[in-house]
Design a protein around this motif. Structure first.
Motif, PDB file in Angstrom:
ATOM      1  N   PRO A 138      41.659 -13.598 -11.081  1.00  0.00           N
ATOM      2  CA  PRO A 138      41.404 -14.174  -9.837  1.00  0.00           C
ATOM      3  C   PRO A 138      41.091 -12.866  -9.055  1.00  0.00           C
ATOM      4  O   PRO A 138      40.353 -12.798  -8.105  1.00  0.00           O
ATOM      5  N   ALA A 139      41.923 -11.614  -8.888  1.00  0.00           N
ATOM      6  CA  ALA A 139      41.812 -10.530  -8.105  1.00  0.00           C
ATOM      7  C   ALA A 139      40.547  -9.965  -8.670  1.00  0.00           C
ATOM      8  O   ALA A 139      39.604  -9.412  -7.857  1.00  0.00           O
ATOM      9  N   ALA A 140      40.237  -9.814  -9.714  1.00  0.00           N
ATOM     10  CA  ALA A 140      38.743  -9.273 -10.282  1.00  0.00           C
ATOM     11  C   ALA A 140      37.672 -10.100  -9.846  1.00  0.00           C
ATOM     12  O   ALA A 140      36.581  -9.980  -9.004  1.00  0.00           O
ATOM     13  N   ALA A 141      37.643 -11.485  -9.510  1.00  0.00           N
ATOM     14  CA  ALA A 141      36.658 -12.534  -9.145  1.00  0.00           C
ATOM     15  C   ALA A 141      36.512 -12.313  -7.636  1.00  0.00           C
ATOM     16  O   ALA A 141      35.318 -12.234  -7.168  1.00  0.00           O
ATOM     17  N   ILE A 142      37.811 -12.262  -6.957  1.00  0.00           N
ATOM     18  CA  ILE A 142      37.641 -11.849  -5.535  1.00  0.00           C
ATOM     19  C   ILE A 142      37.017 -10.548  -5.209  1.00  0.00           C
ATOM     20  O   ILE A 142      36.189 -10.741  -4.370  1.00  0.00           O
ATOM     21  N   ALA A 143      37.047  -9.749  -5.882  1.00  0.00           N
ATOM     22  CA  ALA A 143      36.424  -8.356  -5.826  1.00  0.00           C
ATOM     23  C   ALA A 143      34.883  -8.401  -6.071  1.00  0.00           C
ATOM     24  O   ALA A 143      34.440  -7.836  -5.337  1.00  0.00           O
ATOM     25  N   LEU A 144      34.721  -9.290  -7.210  1.00  0.00           N
ATOM     26  CA  LEU A 144      33.355  -9.290  -7.377  1.00  0.00           C
ATOM     27  C   LEU A 144      32.436  -9.939  -6.275  1.00  0.00           C
ATOM     28  O   LEU A 144      31.308  -9.833  -5.922  1.00  0.00           O
ATOM     29  N   THR A 145      33.367 -11.072  -5.747  1.00  0.00           N
ATOM     30  CA  THR A 145      32.691 -11.853  -4.535  1.00  0.00           C
ATOM     31  C   THR A 145      32.347 -11.022  -3.299  1.00  0.00           C
ATOM     32  O   THR A 145      31.493 -11.122  -2.765  1.00  0.00           O
ATOM     33  N   VAL A 159      40.816  -9.990 -27.081  1.00  0.00           N
ATOM     34  CA  VAL A 159      39.806 -10.087 -26.133  1.00  0.00           C
ATOM     35  C   VAL A 159      40.158  -8.938 -25.014  1.00  0.00           C
ATOM     36  O   VAL A 159      39.201  -8.213 -24.455  1.00  0.00           O
ATOM     37  N   ARG A 160      41.526  -8.889 -24.599  1.00  0.00           N
ATOM     38  CA  ARG A 160      41.643  -7.860 -23.633  1.00  0.00           C
ATOM     39  C   ARG A 160      41.437  -6.446 -23.953  1.00  0.00           C
ATOM     40  O   ARG A 160      40.885  -5.740 -23.087  1.00  0.00           O
ATOM     41  N   ARG A 161      41.718  -6.104 -24.923  1.00  0.00           N
ATOM     42  CA  ARG A 161      41.388  -4.748 -25.595  1.00  0.00           C
ATOM     43  C   ARG A 161      39.977  -4.437 -25.736  1.00  0.00           C
ATOM     44  O   ARG A 161      39.657  -3.325 -25.350  1.00  0.00           O
ATOM     45  N   LEU A 162      39.342  -5.594 -26.634  1.00  0.00           N
ATOM     46  CA  LEU A 162      37.788  -5.497 -26.378  1.00  0.00           C
ATOM     47  C   LEU A 162      37.296  -5.275 -25.044  1.00  0.00           C
ATOM     48  O   LEU A 162      36.449  -4.535 -24.996  1.00  0.00           O
ATOM     49  N   LEU A 163      37.715  -5.868 -24.109  1.00  0.00           N
ATOM     50  CA  LEU A 163      37.122  -5.815 -22.768  1.00  0.00           C
ATOM     51  C   LEU A 163      37.097  -4.427 -22.186  1.00  0.00           C
ATOM     52  O   LEU A 163      36.379  -3.621 -21.607  1.00  0.00           O
ATOM     53  N   LEU A 164      38.524  -3.908 -22.332  1.00  0.00           N
ATOM     54  CA  LEU A 164      38.656  -2.445 -21.803  1.00  0.00           C
ATOM     55  C   LEU A 164      38.069  -1.498 -22.414  1.00  0.00           C
ATOM     56  O   LEU A 164      37.281  -0.601 -21.723  1.00  0.00           O
ATOM     57  N   VAL A 191      35.495  -3.181 -11.805  1.00  0.00           N
ATOM     58  CA  VAL A 191      36.238  -4.304 -11.227  1.00  0.00           C
ATOM     59  C   VAL A 191      36.470  -5.239 -12.511  1.00  0.00           C
ATOM     60  O   VAL A 191      37.434  -5.981 -12.699  1.00  0.00           O
ATOM     61  N   VAL A 192      35.561  -5.193 -13.353  1.00  0.00           N
ATOM     62  CA  VAL A 192      35.548  -6.007 -14.779  1.00  0.00           C
ATOM     63  C   VAL A 192      36.837  -5.951 -15.375  1.00  0.00           C
ATOM     64  O   VAL A 192      37.365  -6.816 -15.994  1.00  0.00           O
ATOM     65  N   ALA A 193      37.222  -4.737 -15.391  1.00  0.00           N
ATOM     66  CA  ALA A 193      38.367  -4.165 -16.171  1.00  0.00           C
ATOM     67  C   ALA A 193      39.666  -4.886 -15.675  1.00  0.00           C
ATOM     68  O   ALA A 193      40.569  -5.144 -16.293  1.00  0.00           O
ATOM     69  N   LEU A 194      39.696  -5.414 -14.333  1.00  0.00           N
ATOM     70  CA  LEU A 194      40.650  -6.325 -13.723  1.00  0.00           C
ATOM     71  C   LEU A 194      40.963  -7.480 -14.543  1.00  0.00           C
ATOM     72  O   LEU A 194      42.043  -8.428 -14.575  1.00  0.00           O
ATOM     73  N   PHE A 195      39.865  -8.113 -15.011  1.00  0.00           N
ATOM     74  CA  PHE A 195      39.994  -9.344 -15.659  1.00  0.00           C
ATOM     75  C   PHE A 195      41.101  -9.147 -17.114  1.00  0.00           C
ATOM     76  O   PHE A 195      41.589 -10.221 -17.382  1.00  0.00           O
TER      77      PHE A 195
END
Length: 390
Positions: A75-82, A26-31, A66-70
């Protein structure tokens, strides 16, 4: 049906910064997806005739990055999106990025804690409301309602995926625990079968081998008759025990220690051992208190010590003329001493594995007792002690 709310409540009790990492695939597909979206978005903007404001461009590109941070730290990606959502609440004018933010609620819910997920969801709702009420925004009330519904559906999907992952982990843990339990039961049953086979091979076959050697060396009719009788009785007993062990292997008998066929009485075991040793020309002296009562497990352990010690005398203690078996009870403990007067460096030439004493030491340790076997100046001495409550 009540498990889903309980799961959500349990997730609220989890640490705010806790997260469930994405698996490698899933990480590779996301990137790859993020990289593809960035390329397509850049090409569309470069070839589009429509003028796009700087704020909208920054918001759109930032959210995609920012989605790539997931892939590493959800959590860092979620805070950035927030943070982007809160900025969008203040500035408005980036409603196209708002749609992406609403869709990403499910990804946050899948990977992050429930508390952080609802913080992000609240920021998305605030952003949506600001876009609807802003006089410069193109988002209408119906569009805001659709985005809110989309965010809630994405949240439901995220929580469902997380719940399925948790269930899968629990099932995997239960399966691993069951496999460990089955492996432990198999090991335990193998040990019990090995103990039974050792008793047969080490004791009865030793009797057969020794008396067969006597038949080769003597022509005395009486001695030969005694040896033949001993061989016949030992062989019959060995066959009986082997059939019992085969019944255990086939499942016809249970192997739990409390269900192993009851051991002979101490008196019966000592009488049988005395007869076998006497047939080999060894005198036996027995000292034991009258009416000694022991738990079945302790009785079985002591009987096996006596049989194993007698077998070792016949196999390895050539020259023995006298054996002493002493049982005493003191301070809620029973003590057994099995000693012989064998001279050193003389054996009957039969192989030794050391398995019997090793297993007996382990058995006594499990019962909270002790077992020691060593050569002293007067011969071999085996000492065993067990608590009466074993």
């Amino acid at each position: 049906m009540a498990t889903a709310p309980l799961t959500i409540l349990a997730r609220f009790r989890a640490p705010f910064w806790s997260f469930r990492p994405l698996n490698t695939l899933v990480r590779r597909l996301l990137l790859v997806t993020v990289a593809g979206i960035l390329i397509v978005d850049s090409l569309l903007r470069a070839t589009s005739d429509t003028e796009i404001s700087l704020v909208r461009a920054i918001f759109g590109t930032s959210i995609i990055i920012v989605v790539a941070l997931f892939a590493w730290r959800p959590p860092a990606a979620a805070i950035a999106l927030t943070a982007f959502a809160l900025i969008g609440t203040v500035t408005a004018g980036a409603s196209d990025a708002l749609l992406s933010a609403a869709v990403l609620v499910g990804l946050v819910g899948t990977t992050c804690s429930a508390a952080l997920t609802f913080v992000y969801l609240g920021a998305v709702f605030a952003w949506t409301a600001s876009e609807v009420v802003s006089p410069d925004a193109s988002l209408q009330l119906a569009g805001g309602f659709v985005i809110a519904i989309l965010a809630l559906v994405s949240l439901l999907i995220g929580f469902t995926v997380r719940q399925l992952q948790d269930r899968s982990l629990r099932l995997a843990e239960q399966l691993a625990a069951s496999e460990r339990e089955v492996a432990e039961q198999l090991r335990h049953e193998r040990d019990l079968i090995a103990d039974e086979l050792h008793d047969i091979v080490a004791h009865e076959i030793t009797i057969v081998a020794l008396h067969a050697a006597v038949l080769e060396r003597t022509q005395d009719p009486q001695t030969r008759a005694q040896s033949q009788t001993a061989i016949r009785e030992a062989a019959v007993q060995a066959l009986t025990d082997i059939r019992r062990v085969l019944g255990m292997v086939r499942g016809e008998e249970n192997l739990s220690p409390e269900r192993v066929p009851s051991a002979d009485s101490l008196e019966g075991a000592i009488e049988a051992v005395s007869k076998e040793l006497g047939a080999a020309g060894i005198a036996v002296t027995v000292e034991m208190p009258p009416e000694l009562r022991l738990p079945n497990a302790s009785l079985l352990a002591l009987v096996r010590v006596i049989r194993e010690s007698a077998t070792n005398v016949l196999k390895h203690a050539t020259g023995t003329r006298h054996v002493r078996i002493a049982l005493t009870v003191a301070h809620d403990w029973v003590h057994l001493t099995f000693s012989d007067d064998s001279p050193p460096a003389q054996t009957a030439g039969l192989p030794s594995s050391g398995y019997g004493i090793m297993r007996l030491r382990e058995r006594f340790r499990l019962f909270g007792g002790t077992l020691d076997a060593r050569r002293q100046s007067t011969g071999w001495v085996v000492k065993a002690s067990l608590p009466l409550a074993a």
